[in-house]
Scaffold this motif. Structure first.
Motif, PDB file in Angstrom:
ATOM      1  N   LEU A 249      36.556  -6.781 -29.109  1.00 27.23           N
ATOM      2  CA  LEU A 249      36.468  -7.153 -30.521  1.00 27.23           C
ATOM      3  C   LEU A 249      35.959  -8.583 -30.680  1.00 27.23           C
ATOM      4  O   LEU A 249      35.055  -8.851 -31.479  1.00 27.23           O
ATOM      5  N   VAL A 250      36.529  -9.503 -29.904  1.00 26.58           N
ATOM      6  CA  VAL A 250      36.103 -10.906 -29.977  1.00 26.58           C
ATOM      7  C   VAL A 250      34.628 -11.019 -29.587  1.00 26.58           C
ATOM      8  O   VAL A 250      33.837 -11.682 -30.275  1.00 26.58           O
TER       9      VAL A 250
ATOM     10  N   ARG B 164      32.371  -9.553 -32.412  1.00 33.96           N
ATOM     11  CA  ARG B 164      32.300 -10.424 -33.589  1.00 33.96           C
ATOM     12  C   ARG B 164      31.458 -11.673 -33.324  1.00 33.96           C
ATOM     13  O   ARG B 164      30.677 -12.098 -34.167  1.00 33.96           O
TER      14      ARG B 164
ATOM     15  N   SER C 258      39.038 -11.915 -37.899  1.00 36.76           N
ATOM     16  CA  SER C 258      37.764 -12.087 -37.181  1.00 36.76           C
ATOM     17  C   SER C 258      36.873 -13.138 -37.828  1.00 36.76           C
ATOM     18  O   SER C 258      36.226 -13.931 -37.132  1.00 36.76           O
TER      19      SER C 258
END
Length: 125
Positions: free
Chosen positions: A17-18, A21, A109
């Motif tokens: 996810l990091v 993003r 995020s």
């Protein structure tokens, strides 16, 4: 010039996810899943910023942060700690050992991308 962000996170979902993003925001990402690999990658890849989880196998993120700050080659790389340890005491300790920023999980995020951008801008000055 594209900035490179090293992401050290043992949870694959969070790591992905990091990375997703930050890549969507235009950053190049390098991902590792433990502290030992984070130190190796920081030395060889020389990223512009490091995002560190605290609780990882091998070396924990706090130890990695201390070692990064202690080496001339990596001491100027900003470190953002991203951890499930969300108490003020944890954030204060993280900053006291050299982290530039501390974010608790779960995280927003957009806030993460904003903080990464701000840290990179500050490091360029």
């Amino acid at each position: 010039m594209t900035s490179t962000v090293l992401i050290a996170e043992d949870d694959e979902d969070v790591r992905d996810l990091v990375a997703l993003r930050l890549a969507a925001a235009g950053y190049q990402t390098v991902t590792v899943n433990n502290g030992n690999d984070a130190l190796t990658a920081a030395n060889f890849q020389h990223p512009d910023l490091v995002v560190l989880d605290i609780d990882m196998p091998g070396l924990d993120g706090l130890s990695v942060c201390q070692q990064l700050q202690g080496m001339a080659r990596t001491s100027r790389i900003p470190v953002l700690i991203l951890s499930a340890r969300g108490r003020d005491l944890d954030a204060s300790y993280g900053r006291s050992i050299g982290a530039s920023e501390y974010m608790a999980k779960p995280f927003d995020s957009a806030d993460l991308v904003e903080r990464v951008g701000r840290l990179l801008d500050d490091a360029r000055r």
